[in-house]
Design an enzyme around this catalytic site. Structure first.
Site, PDB file in Angstrom:
ATOM      1  N   GLU A   1      -3.121  19.169 -27.869  1.00 56.64           N
ATOM      2  CA  GLU A   1      -3.102  19.959 -26.605  1.00 56.64           C
ATOM      3  C   GLU A   1      -3.887  19.512 -25.501  1.00 56.64           C
ATOM      4  OE1 GLU A   1      -3.420  24.547 -25.347  1.00 56.64           O
ATOM      5  OE2 GLU A   1      -5.315  23.459 -26.437  1.00 56.64           O
TER       6      GLU A   1
ATOM      7  N   ARG B   1     -11.112  16.889 -23.768  1.00 57.44           N
ATOM      8  CA  ARG B   1      -9.766  17.272 -23.668  1.00 57.44           C
ATOM      9  C   ARG B   1      -8.788  16.194 -23.571  1.00 57.44           C
ATOM     10  NH1 ARG B   1      -8.098  22.111 -25.308  1.00 57.44           N
ATOM     11  NH2 ARG B   1      -9.031  23.927 -24.084  1.00 57.44           N
TER      12      ARG B   1
ATOM     13  N   ASP C   1      -8.993  25.341 -32.532  1.00 59.57           N
ATOM     14  CA  ASP C   1      -8.797  24.150 -31.555  1.00 59.57           C
ATOM     15  C   ASP C   1     -10.275  23.558 -31.421  1.00 59.57           C
ATOM     16  OD1 ASP C   1      -9.169  23.286 -28.787  1.00 59.57           O
ATOM     17  OD2 ASP C   1      -7.414  24.367 -28.241  1.00 59.57           O
TER      18      ASP C   1
ATOM     19  N   GLU D   1      -6.437  32.500 -32.030  1.00 58.10           N
ATOM     20  CA  GLU D   1      -7.376  31.203 -31.809  1.00 58.10           C
ATOM     21  C   GLU D   1      -8.531  31.892 -31.114  1.00 58.10           C
ATOM     22  OE1 GLU D   1      -7.104  27.337 -28.683  1.00 58.10           O
ATOM     23  OE2 GLU D   1      -5.863  29.072 -28.161  1.00 58.10           O
TER      24      GLU D   1
ATOM     25  N   HIS E   1      -5.050  22.828 -32.791  1.00 55.89           N
ATOM     26  CA  HIS E   1      -4.899  22.223 -31.837  1.00 55.89           C
ATOM     27  C   HIS E   1      -5.967  20.959 -31.854  1.00 55.89           C
ATOM     28  CE1 HIS E   1      -2.790  25.434 -28.944  1.00 55.89           C
ATOM     29  NE2 HIS E   1      -2.204  24.886 -29.870  1.00 55.89           N
TER      30      HIS E   1
END
EC number: 5.1.3.-
Length: 287
Positions: A246, A217, A185, A152, A211
């Site tokens: 996530e 977030r 991500d 990642e 992700h």
């Protein structure tokens, strides 16, 4: 519209807590009740987890498992300290073995150095060579398994060795192992990539795992990201892996502080997971 599902939707254990320790059956109960296809187990303490217990939970609740970890503090694949470097490689090799014991075939994480470690300089040539050599050794273990191993790239505030898809592809090219790919991500990419969708297309079949969350977030779909265009890009790539939500449990202060979450980003973690899954499935099915 898609004719049959190729993408599976998972939920990361950070939704509940920082470290999964092996006996959290409620995680499986929740994930099943919320409608997820699988759970991404995140922990540094896999050496202390009973693989058979983990498998039994997965079978009992009918959810698949993927695994996520990172190097603990003090370890590094870029260091010139030989003992530290060897210990870091050994950590990843143990993670591979753990996945085999659990019947897990997808291992992902930000592996070059611990999350949040910054050297104060850009990645140096000697560090890059050191990192490539480390992954070549990990690949020797990897090719003896059926595991897919995804590295990642992190945003610049949480890492310095790998930040972009282009850097990740350079690493993959140097290591040359078909079982080594990228975990992409959306949070990190919305910081580092000038064009997130173009970066996904650039990664193409080297994208092994995803992700997903909103730009802050929060809940997927609660932001201005072009989710429909993104799913069309995944179809162009013929992506058939996991899209895992996530985010981080705000009530777990150590976890929230580590993710720099100073305020809530959703009404609750359950709402984030359920609403996010509903949005992702609907958007996927209508593109």
């Amino acid at each position: 519209m898609i004719s049959s599902p190729k993408i599976k939707f998972g939920v990361h254990t950070f939704i509940w807590k920082k470290e999964f320790l092996g006996n959290e059956e409620y995680v499986f109960q929740d994930a099943k009740r919320w409608g997820f296809d699988g759970i991404e187990i995140a922990t540094h303490y896999f050496d202390q987890i009973d693989p058979l217990q983990l498998k039994s939970y997965g079978e009992k609740y009918g959810v698949e498992l993927t695994f996520c970890t990172s190097l603990p503090r003090g370890l590094s694949l870029t260091t010139k300290d030989e003992d530290c470097w060897r210990e870091s490689i050994a950590y990843l090799e143990r993670a591979i073995k753990f996945c085999q014991q659990c019947g897990i075939i997808q291992l992902s994480g930000p592996f070059p150095h611990p999350v949040g470690y910054l050297s104060g300089e850009p990645l140096q040539k000697r560090e890059n060579v050191r990192m490539q050599e480390a992954f070549k050794l990990v690949a020797e273990t990897l090719i003896k398994t059926d595991l897919k191993f995804a590295v990642e790239p992190l945003n610049r505030f949480q890492g310095y060795a790998l930040n972009t898809v282009a850097q990740g592809l350079e690493l993959l090219d140097a290591v040359d192992c078909p079982q080594l790919g990228l975990l992409l991500d959306l949070f990190h990419m919305n910081i580092e990539e000038k064009d997130v969708i173009k970066a996904f297309l650039q990664a193409s079949n080297h994208c092994f795992h995803i992700h997903a969350c909103a730009k802050d977030r929060g809940t997927p779909g609660s932001d201005s990201f072009a989710w429909g265009h993104w799913f069309k890009a995944l179809q162009t790539m013929d992506y058939q892996g996991w899209v895992t939500i996530e985010s981080f449990n705000f009530e777990d202060k150590e976890l929230a502080n580590g993710a720099r979450l100073w305020r809530t980003v959703a009404p609750s973690n359950e709402a984030l997971a359920q609403d996010g899954l509903k949005f992702l499935r609907q958007t996927y099915q209508t593109n």
